[in-house]
Scaffold this active site. Structure first.
Site, PDB file in Angstrom:
ATOM      1  CE  LYS A  84      -4.016   2.015   0.474  1.00 54.11           C
ATOM      2  NZ  LYS A  84      -3.838   2.580  -0.883  1.00 54.11           N
ATOM      3  CE  LYS A  97       4.614   7.489  -2.442  1.00 56.24           C
ATOM      4  NZ  LYS A  97       3.866   8.045  -1.301  1.00 56.24           N
ATOM      5  N   GLY A 155      -2.988   8.148  -4.116  1.00 56.43           N
ATOM      6  CA  GLY A 155      -2.402   9.351  -4.694  1.00 56.43           C
ATOM      7  C   GLY A 155      -1.136   9.776  -3.964  1.00 56.43           C
ATOM      8  CG  ASP A 156       3.122  10.971  -3.115  1.00 59.50           C
ATOM      9  OD1 ASP A 156       3.058  10.897  -1.872  1.00 59.50           O
ATOM     10  OD2 ASP A 156       4.098  11.490  -3.694  1.00 59.50           O
ATOM     11  CB  SER A 170      -5.586   4.647   2.058  1.00 64.42           C
ATOM     12  OG  SER A 170      -5.486   5.720   1.157  1.00 64.42           O
ATOM     13  CB  THR A 179      -2.280  13.502   4.536  1.00 61.39           C
ATOM     14  OG1 THR A 179      -2.601  12.332   3.797  1.00 61.39           O
ATOM     15  CG2 THR A 179      -0.802  13.506   4.861  1.00 61.39           C
ATOM     16  CG  ASN A 195      -4.453  16.000  -0.309  1.00 59.23           C
ATOM     17  OD1 ASN A 195      -3.903  15.407   0.616  1.00 59.23           O
ATOM     18  ND2 ASN A 195      -5.758  15.971  -0.500  1.00 59.23           N
ATOM     19  CE  LYS A 239       4.293   7.561   5.706  1.00 64.74           C
ATOM     20  NZ  LYS A 239       4.158   8.535   4.624  1.00 64.74           N
ATOM     21  CD  GLN A 259       3.184   4.659   2.203  1.00 62.06           C
ATOM     22  OE1 GLN A 259       3.671   5.556   1.535  1.00 62.06           O
ATOM     23  NE2 GLN A 259       2.104   4.820   2.948  1.00 62.06           N
TER      24      GLN A 259
HETATM   25  P1  NDP Z   1       0.280  17.728  -4.252  1.00 58.96           P
HETATM   26  O1  NDP Z   1       0.710  17.365  -5.616  1.00 58.96           O
HETATM   27  O2  NDP Z   1      -1.161  17.911  -3.959  1.00 58.96           O
HETATM   28  O3  NDP Z   1       1.035  19.053  -3.770  1.00 58.96           O
HETATM   29  C1  NDP Z   1       2.426  19.113  -3.727  1.00 58.96           C
HETATM   30  C2  NDP Z   1       2.841  20.516  -3.351  1.00 58.96           C
HETATM   31  O4  NDP Z   1       4.246  20.546  -3.129  1.00 58.96           O
HETATM   32  C3  NDP Z   1       2.567  21.529  -4.440  1.00 58.96           C
HETATM   33  O5  NDP Z   1       2.342  22.764  -3.838  1.00 58.96           O
HETATM   34  C4  NDP Z   1       3.873  21.500  -5.229  1.00 58.96           C
HETATM   35  O6  NDP Z   1       4.105  22.660  -5.971  1.00 58.96           O
HETATM   36  C5  NDP Z   1       4.867  21.403  -4.103  1.00 58.96           C
HETATM   37  N1  NDP Z   1       6.094  20.769  -4.592  1.00 58.96           N
HETATM   38  C6  NDP Z   1       6.215  19.557  -5.191  1.00 58.96           C
HETATM   39  N2  NDP Z   1       7.479  19.324  -5.534  1.00 58.96           N
HETATM   40  C7  NDP Z   1       8.169  20.412  -5.165  1.00 58.96           C
HETATM   41  C8  NDP Z   1       9.520  20.777  -5.245  1.00 58.96           C
HETATM   42  N3  NDP Z   1      10.434  19.956  -5.795  1.00 58.96           N
HETATM   43  N4  NDP Z   1       9.877  21.972  -4.721  1.00 58.96           N
HETATM   44  C9  NDP Z   1       8.954  22.793  -4.157  1.00 58.96           C
HETATM   45  N5  NDP Z   1       7.656  22.499  -4.054  1.00 58.96           N
HETATM   46  C10 NDP Z   1       7.272  21.333  -4.551  1.00 58.96           C
HETATM   47  O7  NDP Z   1       0.925  16.608  -3.301  1.00 58.96           O
HETATM   48  P2  NDP Z   1       0.541  16.212  -1.812  1.00 58.96           P
HETATM   49  O8  NDP Z   1       0.080  17.395  -1.049  1.00 58.96           O
HETATM   50  O9  NDP Z   1      -0.313  15.016  -1.897  1.00 58.96           O
HETATM   51  O10 NDP Z   1       1.950  15.714  -1.265  1.00 58.96           O
HETATM   52  C11 NDP Z   1       2.864  16.588  -0.598  1.00 58.96           C
HETATM   53  C12 NDP Z   1       3.821  15.758   0.243  1.00 58.96           C
HETATM   54  O11 NDP Z   1       3.068  14.998   1.198  1.00 58.96           O
HETATM   55  C13 NDP Z   1       4.663  14.743  -0.524  1.00 58.96           C
HETATM   56  O12 NDP Z   1       5.916  14.607   0.101  1.00 58.96           O
HETATM   57  C14 NDP Z   1       3.879  13.444  -0.337  1.00 58.96           C
HETATM   58  O13 NDP Z   1       4.699  12.311  -0.476  1.00 58.96           O
HETATM   59  C15 NDP Z   1       3.404  13.633   1.094  1.00 58.96           C
HETATM   60  N6  NDP Z   1       2.271  12.804   1.478  1.00 58.96           N
HETATM   61  C16 NDP Z   1       1.073  12.899   0.812  1.00 58.96           C
HETATM   62  C17 NDP Z   1       0.005  12.133   1.229  1.00 58.96           C
HETATM   63  C18 NDP Z   1      -1.343  12.281   0.623  1.00 58.96           C
HETATM   64  O14 NDP Z   1      -2.279  11.691   1.185  1.00 58.96           O
HETATM   65  N7  NDP Z   1      -1.522  13.017  -0.444  1.00 58.96           N
HETATM   66  C19 NDP Z   1       0.140  11.145   2.321  1.00 58.96           C
HETATM   67  C20 NDP Z   1       1.414  11.196   3.005  1.00 58.96           C
HETATM   68  C21 NDP Z   1       2.429  11.982   2.555  1.00 58.96           C
HETATM   69  P3  NDP Z   1       3.839  22.673  -7.550  1.00 58.96           P
HETATM   70  O15 NDP Z   1       2.375  22.927  -7.692  1.00 58.96           O
HETATM   71  O16 NDP Z   1       4.695  23.763  -8.061  1.00 58.96           O
HETATM   72  O17 NDP Z   1       4.277  21.334  -8.064  1.00 58.96           O
END
Ligand code: NDP
Length: 452
Positions: free
Chosen positions: A89, A125, A164-165, A384, A208, A239, A113, A110
């Site tokens: 997962k 992943k 998603g991620d 999830s 999250t 997100n 976690k 993961q």
């Molecule tokens: P989203 O795609 O919804 O948002 C990602 C955000 O981070 C955007 O604002 C994006 O900006 C920014 N970002 C991505 N890459 C970079 C970078 N290299 N430098 C600066 N900013 C960056 O993703 P999530 O919110 O889902 O995920 C964010 C983090 O949380 C990740 O590390 C993910 O692994 C982690 N996570 C997510 C979960 C989930 O349920 N969604 C669960 C657990 C962890 P831009 O729009 O410019 O790309």
């Protein structure tokens, strides 16, 4: 003699370019030394040797056609890291930076976690180096369909259940689910994060971010404190960042920053509900850049990201709490020092591995409340897991029921971190607590199943 060092040296020798994977493994293994030494007869180090080797890595070609009818090619991955506790997962990431090292680090994290959630979930992943920025809906659809045309044979509701991620939200999960269903002729809970009308769980989008703040509230409680009146820094605007801000607002905190990969916004007056609604519409509907926030709210200041800068000025703003919610290694050593200089009292990770090794060391040495990702952002995968339970029973739980379960799980993870840190390390060292508690459950299952 350290039983851990040869394992670290071996992975560095085998895959010298996988720096993110090395970083994630080292952080966990140094915590585990204490527990390995405490139980010499169990040979936990032999289990660790197996845990750093994925059960399976699938890498595949993703051909698709863009709107100009040009032929495009990307690389897809699924790392099936560990199935001792249940089906693999973990999320799917679509981002130009995706490579095998990043996939393996995320899959490794993961495993621990998912173990902490107490649910029957293994760890994995996946994703692709496809860059969704600037792509039309139809291009994203064609890519997702091609991606699933290969991925479908490796996943299944009892085998591997992606979510998603970064770059994968409700739209992409919908496209992928549709293609899986066409190919297999089955409507099963093979993906989580589905639309609410067709098998998704209430609270999954929020999980999250909400979970991060539930966990952080427990951290503050250990010092008799709350979020009321606290000034908070949040990075990212996707997100995780959005629902982190929503819950912080509910608890009376003031959030002054958001960011994306182009730059960050500092709003000294605070991001209120109306401003958060603007951010959600901007990012989720129009897929725009945070720079637009400054045009809408001129009192805010936008700072563009400087390439090759030695620090991120977002982390040099005075605040009480910081929530990195964008991506890995977004807080370097200098950022960590700046946060400390400005009197930060709590850092809790929404993103996966957002703090570099030196930064983690600084937070632990200074004794601030520091919550590592595998504990603090486990709420997403926890819900999830609850989505899978609802799909299996063909039931839909109420918002209140899912939220109550999420709160219980985050409280339990916090409790385990405290219990295991006080038993094997220093009470309140959430890094050691999370690593050890997560490890023991997986390790015992692997031992029961024959050192596999
Ligand atoms: P989203 O795609 O919804 O948002 C990602 C955000 O981070 C955007 O604002 C994006 O900006 C920014 N970002 C991505 N890459 C970079 C970078 N290299 N430098 C600066 N900013 C960056 O993703 P999530 O919110 O889902 O995920 C964010 C983090 O949380 C990740 O590390 C993910 O692994 C982690 N996570 C997510 C979960 C989930 O349920 N969604 C669960 C657990 C962890 P831009 O729009 O410019 O790309």
């Amino acid at each position: 003699m350290s039983l851990i060092q040869p394992i670290i040296e071996q992975i560095e020798k085998r895959d010298p370019n996988e720096t993110e994977f090395h970083q994630a493994v080292q952080e966990v293994l140094y915590s585990l030394e204490k527990v390995i030494d405490a139980f010499p007869a169990v040979q936990f180090h032999k289990v660790v040797e197996r845990m750093v080797e994925p059960e399976r890595v699938v890498s595949f070609r993703v051909p698709w056609v863009d709107d100009n009818e040009d032929l495009q090619i990307n690389r897809g991955f699924r790392v099936e890291m560990n199935s001792a506790l249940g089906p693999y997962k973990g999320g799917l990431r679509l981002h130009a930076s995706v490579n095998q090292s990043i996939m393996k680090f995320l899959a490794f994290e993961q495993v621990f976690k998912n173990s902490l959630t107490g649910l029957s979930l293994g760890g994995g992943k996946g994703g692709s180096d496809f860059n969704p920025k600037g792509k039309s809906d139809l291009e994203v659809m064609r890519f997702c369909q091609s991606f699933m045309t290969e991925l479908y044979r490796h996943i299944g509701e009892h085998t591997d259940v992606p979510a998603g991620d970064i770059g994968v939200g409700a739209r992409e999960i919908g496209f992928m689910f549709g293609q899986y269903k066409r190919i297999t002729n089955q409507f099963t809970g093979v993906l989580t994060g589905k639309g609410l009308g067709w098998g998704g769980s209430l609270i999954r989008p929020e999980a999250t971010g909400y979970g991060l703040i539930y966990f952080s509230s427990h951290m503050l409680e250990t010092r008799g404190d709350t979020f009321e009146g606290k000034t908070c820094l949040v990075s990212g605007s996707g997100n995780v960042a959005q629902y982190t801000i929503e819950k912080l607002l509910e608890l009376g905190a003031k959030v002054v920053t958001i960011s994306d990969s182009s730059g960050f916004i500092y709003d000294a007056e605070g991001i209120d509900r109306a401003k958060l609604d603007f951010i959600m519409e901007l990012k989720n509907v129009r897929r725009g850049r945070v720079a637009e926030y400054e045009q809408k709210y001129p009192q805010a200041v936008y700072t563009a990201t400087r390439q090759n800068a030695d620090h991120n000025p977002l982390w040099d703003i005075k605040a009480d709490c910081a929530f990195p919610c964008a991506t890995q290694n977004e807080i370097n050593e200098k950022d960590a020092k700046n946060l400390m200089k400005n009197g930060i009292m709590l850092v809790a990770e929404g993103a996966n591995m957002p703090t570099c090794e030196e930064g983690v060391k600084i937070f632990l040495d200074k004794g601030i409340l520091y919550g590592p990702a595998k504990a603090t952002n486990a709420g997403g995968v926890a819900v999830s897991g609850l989505e899978m339970a609802q799909n299996s029973s063909r039931m839909v739980w109420t918002r209140e029921r899912v939220d109550t379960e999420l709160q219980k799980i985050m409280k339990s993870i916090h409790g385990m971190c405290i219990e295991y840190s006080s038993q094997y390390s220093t009470e309140g060292n959430y890094v050691d607590g999370a690593n050890i508690a997560g490890f023991i459950r997986v390790a015992n299952a692997m031992l029961d199943q024959g050192y596999i």
